[in-house]
Write a protein that holds these residues in place. Structure first.
Motif, short mmCIF file in Angstrom:
data_model
loop_
_atom_site.label_atom_id
_atom_site.label_comp_id
_atom_site.label_asym_id
_atom_site.label_seq_id
_atom_site.Cartn_x
_atom_site.Cartn_y
_atom_site.Cartn_z
N ARG A 138 3.69 15.75 -11.39
CA ARG A 138 4.13 15.25 -12.69
C ARG A 138 5.51 14.62 -12.60
O ARG A 138 5.78 13.58 -13.21
CB ARG A 138 4.14 16.39 -13.71
N PHE A 139 6.40 15.23 -11.82
CA PHE A 139 7.77 14.73 -11.74
C PHE A 139 7.91 13.50 -10.85
O PHE A 139 8.77 12.64 -11.10
CB PHE A 139 8.70 15.82 -11.20
N ARG A 177 11.03 18.81 -22.82
CA ARG A 177 10.42 18.78 -21.49
C ARG A 177 9.32 19.83 -21.38
O ARG A 177 9.44 20.93 -21.91
CB ARG A 177 11.50 19.02 -20.43
N ARG A 178 8.29 19.48 -20.67
CA ARG A 178 7.23 20.45 -20.38
C ARG A 178 7.77 21.52 -19.45
O ARG A 178 8.43 21.24 -18.46
CB ARG A 178 6.05 19.73 -19.72
N VAL A 191 15.52 14.63 -24.36
CA VAL A 191 14.46 14.64 -23.34
C VAL A 191 14.30 16.04 -22.77
O VAL A 191 13.19 16.55 -22.60
CB VAL A 191 14.78 13.62 -22.23
N PRO A 244 6.64 10.50 -10.21
CA PRO A 244 6.78 9.10 -10.63
C PRO A 244 7.87 8.87 -11.68
O PRO A 244 8.11 7.73 -12.08
CB PRO A 244 5.40 8.79 -11.21
N LYS A 245 8.53 9.93 -12.12
CA LYS A 245 9.48 9.81 -13.22
C LYS A 245 10.92 9.76 -12.71
O LYS A 245 11.24 10.36 -11.68
CB LYS A 245 9.32 11.00 -14.18
N PRO A 246 11.81 9.05 -13.46
CA PRO A 246 13.22 9.15 -13.11
C PRO A 246 13.75 10.50 -13.55
O PRO A 246 13.27 11.07 -14.53
CB PRO A 246 13.85 8.02 -13.94
N ARG A 306 11.94 10.04 -8.83
CA ARG A 306 11.21 9.07 -8.00
C ARG A 306 12.08 8.42 -6.94
O ARG A 306 11.56 7.82 -6.00
CB ARG A 306 10.56 8.01 -8.89
#
Length: 248
Positions: free
Chosen positions: A115-116, A102-103, A98, A118-120, A123
């Protein structure tokens, strides 16, 4: 409260300079960097207590093993230190994978936060900490911001997790150490943490409820209160808050 606190940017992270090789899999080198920082601190007669999380917690242990007596006490949240048996088990490559993909670039810091968010694991972080992370983990570019530690570079740090030799030396640690962890059901380091504490002669163990591996970023006030109480119980001077129950 009650302590003079110093936060360390490990090489390649935050405002520190990068590793010349652009690799971060040598955790003993990270420990040597930490020893250099400790040597530069203006310390009081009571010495220095080390507090760390994950990679940082393992680095503290490696530094103390390399130079016993560096710290007066350690407080480690889910240190990445695995027994030979656990280390030999098949690993999950997904974390490194991952990270590797990653971007790295964003139009702005606000775009990175969006961007970050809502992501684990982001969040579940306490309000304001994601913004603080983006502010310190990115640098400006002509067209936006980019991560200081790129995805491929971060992946090399994860690759070093099973290569260091902290586990065999736990029995030689001559200082009090509290090992803290999230509930067992969160898996990963939470399942090894009790064994790490048990392997340390003056080890203590604390299990938090309702947190994950990123607990210090999810409930920082609760974790900070526990750190203060545990350091006091281990004989390191400071103000005890009385806000949390003693470790089991």
């Amino acid at each position: 409260g009650g302590y003079r606190c110093w936060a360390v940017d490990m090489r390649g992270h935050g405002a520190s300079g990068p590793s010349p090789t652009r690799r971060y899999d040598d955790w003993d080198l990270a420990a040597a960097d930490l020893l250099a920082v400790v040597d530069a601190l203006p310390t009081a007669s009571g010495g220095v207590a080390g507090v760390g999380h994950s990679f940082g917690a393992a680095t503290l242990v490696l530094a103390e093993q390399a130079r016993p007596g560096t710290f007066a006490a350690l407080w480690c949240y889910e240190p990445i230190i695995r027994s030979d048996e656990v280390a030999a088990a098949p690993g999950d490559p997904s974390i490194g994978d991952v990270a590797r993909h990653r971007r790295n670039r964003f139009d702005s810091a606000a775009a990175a936060v969006a961007r970050f968010a809502p992501k684990p694991p982001f969040r579940t972080w306490a309000p304001g900490l994601l913004e603080a992370y983006v502010a310190t983990a990115t640098r400006p570019t002509p067209d936006g911001v980019e991560l200081v530690l790129s995805g491929p570079e971060e992946a090399t740090c994860y690759e070093g997790a099973g290569r260091h030799g902290a586990w065999p030396g736990l029995a030689t640690l001559g200082l009090p150490v509290t090992v803290a962890a999230a509930p067992l059901e969160t898996g990963g380091p939470a399942t090894w943490a009790q064994a790490v504490a048990d392997a340390i002669p003056a080890g203590r163990f604390r299990r938090f409820a309702g947190l994950t591996h990123f607990g210090p970023l999810e409930q920082p006030a609760v974790v900070a209160a526990a750190i203060s109480d545990d350091l006091g119980a281990m004989g390191f001077p400071g103000r005890s808050t009385g806000a949390v129950t003693p470790p089991r």
